[in-house]
Scaffold this active site. Structure first.
Site, PDB file in Angstrom:
ATOM      1  N   HIS A 121       0.810  -1.209   0.000  1.00  0.00           N
ATOM      2  CA  HIS A 121       0.000   0.000   0.000  1.00  0.00           C
ATOM      3  C   HIS A 121       0.849   1.267   0.000  1.00  0.00           C
ATOM      4  CE1 HIS A 121       0.827   0.656   4.336  1.00  0.00           C
ATOM      5  NE2 HIS A 121       0.796  -0.660   4.417  1.00  0.00           N
ATOM      6  N   ASP A 122       0.394   2.245  -0.760  1.00  0.00           N
ATOM      7  CA  ASP A 122       0.968   3.589  -0.787  1.00  0.00           C
ATOM      8  C   ASP A 122       2.370   3.650  -1.371  1.00  0.00           C
ATOM      9  OD1 ASP A 122      -1.279   4.968   0.712  1.00  0.00           O
ATOM     10  OD2 ASP A 122      -0.669   3.476   2.200  1.00  0.00           O
ATOM     11  N   GLY A 139       5.007  -0.938   2.742  1.00  0.00           N
ATOM     12  CA  GLY A 139       4.150   0.220   2.617  1.00  0.00           C
ATOM     13  C   GLY A 139       4.906   1.533   2.587  1.00  0.00           C
TER      14      GLY A 139
END
Length: 262
Positions: A121-122, A139
């Site tokens: 994520h991200d 992340g």
């Protein structure tokens, strides 16, 4: 028109561009948008709020757009955005973002992503990057353009990897990797300038000479980092293309979040 195998399950709300090919037993969710000319192999799952650009090649057995592996995630409508002309080999996992940043995981264009790569994520992955087999980006990792990450390497949360950097095989990357540098070993250390990569990208001899001067100031001069960066800044104007390369390094060091690999 898209070519969808009879055994694929494509939600009617999904948007597929001209010439998209979807292989057998692949599942595509309602919030997915796939650009023209992209080919998706067999047994893939593409879900979530996922946007994929044109002319990508996604091989079989990939999971694209699943929710983030983050225990704080509460079902928010976050996204995954993938650019154009990427090659994504088998068994990769790309997750959507979280609200801890802008809510988007971003993958650029013209990247070569080998098997079993995880993009969490991200993450922000630039353009023209190479991620070898089993590379793992945790992340909030940011990777600059033209970076190469060796096989079986793990990159810690929030790490930044600069443009044109090279991570060696089985790298344990827990600190930021400056642009233009080659790092490897355990513990990880800067070994040299990524000369092979720069020459492949047609960097001039003058630019390479300047980047080697930057490397010497940062890693061979025994100067404290602050003083070394003052010397790096003083290299502006020393060659026709020097200012841009110097600024790339100054901006990266100024924005480092986890300290620099030394």
């Amino acid at each position: 028109m898209a070519q969808i195998h009879p055994t694929a399950l494509v939600d009617p709300a999904a948007r597929l561009g001209d010439g998209v090919v979807v292989g057998p037993c692949t599942v595509i969710g309602p919030d997915v948008c796939i650009g023209a000319g992209t080919r998706v192999g067999a047994h893939c799952v593409i879900e979530g709020r996922t946007t994929i650009g044109v002319d990508n090649r996604i091989f079989q057995f990939n999971s694209i757009g699943a929710v983030p592996q983050d225990m704080s995630y509460g079902g928010e409508p976050t996204e995954l955005v993938i650019g154009d002309r990427n090659t994504i080999r088998e068994f990769c996992t790309f997750n959507t973002g979280t609200l801890k940043e802008e809510g988007v995981t971003r993958v650029g264009s013209d990247n070569w992503v080998m098997a079993y790569v995880h993009i969490a994520h991200d993450v922000r992955l630039g353009d023209h990057c190479v991620l070898a087999n089993n590379a793992t980006l945790a992340g909030h990792v940011h990777v600059g353009d033209w970076a190469t990450i060796g096989g079986l390497s793990g990159v810690h949360q929030f790490v930044h990897i600069g443009a044109h950097a090279m991570i060696g095989f089985q790298g344990h990357v827990a600190q930021d990797v400056p642009p233009f540098m080659t790092v490897d070993g355990n513990p990880l250390a800067v070994r040299a300038v990524n000369l092979t990569g720069l020459r492949r990208r047609d960097f001039s001899a003058e630019r390479i000479t300047l980047i080697r001067q930057i490397h010497k100031l940062m890693y061979r001069s025994s100067l404290p980092l602050e003083q070394a960066m003052e010397q790096v800044a003083a290299l502006r104007g020393s060659s026709p293309d020097s200012d841009a390369d110097v600024q790339v390094m100054l901006d990266f060091v100024a924005g480092a979040r986890r300290g620099l690999v030394r």
